[in-house]
Design an enzyme around this catalytic site. Structure first.
Site, PDB file in Angstrom:
ATOM      1  N   GLU A 282       0.846  -1.191   0.000  1.00  0.00           N
ATOM      2  CA  GLU A 282       0.000   0.000   0.000  1.00  0.00           C
ATOM      3  C   GLU A 282       0.884   1.244   0.000  1.00  0.00           C
ATOM      4  O   GLU A 282       2.121   1.144   0.032  1.00  0.00           O
ATOM      5  CB  GLU A 282      -0.921   0.002   1.223  1.00  0.00           C
ATOM      6  CG  GLU A 282      -0.193   0.094   2.556  1.00  0.00           C
ATOM      7  CD  GLU A 282      -1.105  -0.085   3.760  1.00  0.00           C
ATOM      8  OE1 GLU A 282      -2.116  -0.800   3.627  1.00  0.00           O
ATOM      9  OE2 GLU A 282      -0.815   0.478   4.821  1.00  0.00           O
TER      10      GLU A 282
ATOM     11  N   HIS B 209      -4.230   3.219   8.332  1.00  0.00           N
ATOM     12  CA  HIS B 209      -3.022   2.701   8.981  1.00  0.00           C
ATOM     13  C   HIS B 209      -2.090   3.846   9.354  1.00  0.00           C
ATOM     14  O   HIS B 209      -1.978   4.826   8.624  1.00  0.00           O
ATOM     15  CB  HIS B 209      -2.272   1.761   8.028  1.00  0.00           C
ATOM     16  CG  HIS B 209      -2.958   0.456   7.820  1.00  0.00           C
ATOM     17  ND1 HIS B 209      -2.783  -0.305   6.689  1.00  0.00           N
ATOM     18  CD2 HIS B 209      -3.835  -0.225   8.592  1.00  0.00           C
ATOM     19  CE1 HIS B 209      -3.507  -1.399   6.781  1.00  0.00           C
ATOM     20  NE2 HIS B 209      -4.155  -1.371   7.917  1.00  0.00           N
TER      21      HIS B 209
END
Length: 692
Positions: free
Chosen positions: A250, A293
């Site tokens: 990511e 995150h």
């Protein structure tokens, strides 16, 4: 994502106590030749692995131990400080040291809240436990920086995490973490991922394809990871049980770029390489935002997610735009893998043909020195940052930019796992003008003659000798703010004057909110936050523990997803199919009927939303429970907006049936493609097929 950070715990006021400093000094001064890379073999867990639990008697650990024991994991007991006894028929030890002496564990699962995680890891390092798995989120960045300063000077203990679901051997029935066991099946695919929910989707896809998994390693979504993609790939390469490898990355950091370089080298030196597939989440994330995150943001000097995607593709990885495509894709690659005929193999690059599912995306450049404000962190106002510098006796005078300005950025090097200083003559920190200078977290002074990094920075910026002392003072001031207030990015624009002074003309300071969220530290910094200037919907979602990012533009599709990685990928995949998303929304790893209801309330407050896409992977929660929550929320809120619900995972058929028979304008699917087309159509758009 773990919810351990919500557990009650005593808050420690300082990130680095004297005891921790002593431990760092002891590790650093060890006469042994130590290399953290020597701990890589400790990742190869299996039926032989003896597992210890720290935080053993807690509610979540207790439930996890019961499941893991039933599955076959060899658990030898746990630790409760100062207490000896028995729990679940297993011994309770008063310390990790005592457990190590009596039970000889190969691994420790740390089940304590984020503010206690670093201390628990320290105890495991001191006891030389071979593998430590930390699952909690909201572990303060400076706590983990301190841990890495210890890890890098020893060769006994390997860390996985923090903020990760853990590591699991499907073949050896060894689970160290909270992965949803019904998704797993013994097999031959090695998986390494940043995202928990995306890894569960990936696991389920390979299980449905009849491949199963060998070893699954979670890198975690934090800024600093104990184990990265390259570490995992090295294990998979030499693991006879692993025939194919999958990477789930990511935005944020450079680990995907490192993996791409490793893959290129692997293909050069290997006659018949194992096939590799990959996904990169966050391709359509707004610039400058943190996407759920803690590590899902692109820092200065780091590549964007689209650059990572292209690097992995060029290296020879087969790219997909959704994890449900991994299973059949890998099955095809394994079936077509060249076999040895007289020692001659076909070109490994041929594995890439016919499986591309992603459009080419033009890389975006960083615009200016100060991009948009991020969330899940705290950026203070420029004048507040300048006030902090004044308190350190740094000369400050706000003026317009000039050609003679220099730019310094004190941040975290995610590869070196240390603090670093970026120095540039340009505001955009372009690679051609930027130097990166990492240094140990235990550093104390940059103004003494023991700071060679200052000479390196001055030489890179071509500063005159007369300015080097002032540069040292500026860096020292930044470093003190960085540690005292637990910052993760301190960026300044400074102008050298004729007398050698460095005046700071502009500043942008960002601080780690986990230090406040989980540990109660840095309250004075947190008080500088001004909610009145933040996005209303994002603040409302935050009250219920939901991470919501309002997206700009013509967004007509509201998204509701459990897990930050899956939420990023949902926005990406819908966009690639022709949709326009209004928001990013992560309910957290454990979606409940209450969080679903709160999420609907926030989403529908945006008048742009014409349809809602609920994308839930029922790993830690059951799909039938989520379906019930969706139905109740829809009725309670008297919603008129159509909702498409994609349910995968535990009890998915029961959940889909409940949605279909509800009599409400709800549409249930299990496959992503069908669901995406439906929600785009309901929102008034026209679905397209992503280019190959």
């Amino acid at each position: 994502m773990s919810n351990l950070s919500s557990l009650p715990a005593r808050a420690r006021r300082l990130p680095l106590g004297q005891a921790s400093i002593t431990r760092i000094a002891r590790f650093s001064s060890s006469p042994r030749s130590c290399n953290y890379a020597d701990t890589l073999p400790n990742l190869k867990i299996g039926a032989h692995t003896k597992v210890l639990f720290q935080g053993f008697t807690g509610r979540q650990a207790t439930a996890n131990v019961k499941e893991s024991l039933a599955w076959g994991t060899k658990i030898v007991g746990g630790v409760k400080p100062g207490i000896e006894g028995e729990h679940l028929g297993l011994p309770v030890f008063p310390s990790v040291r005592a457990a190590q002496e009596k039970a000889k564990p190969d691994a420790s699962a740390i089940y304590v809240p984020g503010n206690q995680t670093a201390q628990a890891i320290e105890e495991a390092i001191e006891a030389e436990i071979p593998l430590v798995v930390a699952v909690a989120e909201h572990v303060p960045i400076h706590d983990i920086l301190r841990i890495h300063s210890m890890l890098q000077t020893q060769s006994k203990t390997r860390l996985v995490g923090a903020n990760c679901p853990g590591i699991i051997s499907a073949i050896g029935k060894c689970r160290i973490g909270f992965q949803p066991l019904p998704c797993f099946a013994p097999g031959n695919i090695g998986i390494v991922a940043k995202s928990g929910t995306l890894s569960y989707e990936t696991v389920a896809s390979t299980t449905r394809a009849g491949l199963g998994q060998s070893l699954c390693i979670s890198m975690g979504g934090d800024v600093l990871a104990g184990t990265n993609f390259v570490d995992a790939l090295k294990i998979f390469e030499n693991d006879p049980d692993t025939e194919g490898m999958i990477i789930v990355g990511e935005l944020g950091g450079t680990s995907e770029m490192d993996a791409a370089e490793w893959i290129k080298d692997y293909h050069r030196r290997t006659a018949n390489p194992k096939p590799i597939m990959a996904l990169v989440g966050g391709l359509y994330a707004p610039e400058g935002r943190i996407m759920g995150h803690a590590g899902a943001w692109t820092a200065v000097g780091e590549p964007g997610p689209e650059v990572k995607y292209q690097a992995l593709e060029r290296a020879g990885a087969v790219m997909v735009n959704h994890p449900e495509k991994f299973g059949e894709g890998m099955k095809t690659l394994l079936a077509n893998r060249p076999r040895s005929q007289g020692g001659v193999f076909t070109n490994p690059a041929s594995q890439r043909r016919g499986l591309h599912t992603m459009r080419r995306i033009s890389p975006r450049s960083r615009q200016g020195m100060f991009p948009t404000t991020q969330t899940r962190s705290l950026f203070v106002k420029p004048f507040q940052a300048l006030d902090m510098l004044k308190e350190k006796s740094i000369p400050v005078r706000e003026t317009a930019p000039s050609d003679s300005d220099i730019f310094l950025n004190l941040t975290v090097d995610r590869t070196a796992l240390t603090p670093c200083i970026l120095a540039s003559s340009r505001a955009d920190f372009s690679p051609s003008t930027t130097g990166r200078f990492a240094f140990p977290y235990a550093s104390k002074s940059f103004t003494s003659g023991e700071a060679p990094v200052i000479e390196d920075i001055a030489s890179h910026l071509r500063l005159p000798d007369s300015a080097r002392g002032k540069l040292a003072s500026l860096v020292q001031g930044l470093w003190e703010i960085f540690k005292e207030k637990e910052a993760y990015i301190l960026e300044v624009r400074a102008t050298p004057t004729a007398d050698g002074t460095l005046e700071v003309r502009g500043a942008r300071f960002g601080f780690d909110d986990a230090a406040y969220r989980s540990s109660g530290r840095q309250e004075e910094v947190h008080r500088l936050r001004n909610p009145a200037e933040e996005v209303r919907e994002e603040l409302e979602a935050e009250k219920d523990g939901i991470v919501y990012v309002k997206l700009d533009g013509e967004g007509s599709i509201g998204t509701l997803v459990n897990g930050a990685g899956l939420a990023m990928n949902t926005v990406d995949a819908l966009t690639l199919h022709g949709g326009h998303c209004a928001n990013f929304l992560d309910t957290g790893g454990k979606a409940t009927s209450e969080t679903v209801k709160s999420s609907f309330r926030v989403i529908t407050s945006d008048p742009r939303v014409k349809a809602i896409f609920v994308n839930i992977f029922g790993g830690l929660t059951r799909c039938d429970m989520i379906a019930e929550g969706v139905i109740l929320a829809f009725r309670d809120l008297e919603m008129s907006v159509p909702v498409v619900v994609r349910l995968r995972g535990t009890n998915e058929e029961a959940g889909q049936k409940m949605i279909a028979e509800s009599g409400l304008p709800l549409h249930a699917f299990d496959g992503f493609e069908e669901a995406a087309r439906k929600v785009i159509t309901l929102a008034g758009g026209e679905p397209i097929t992503p280019q190959r």
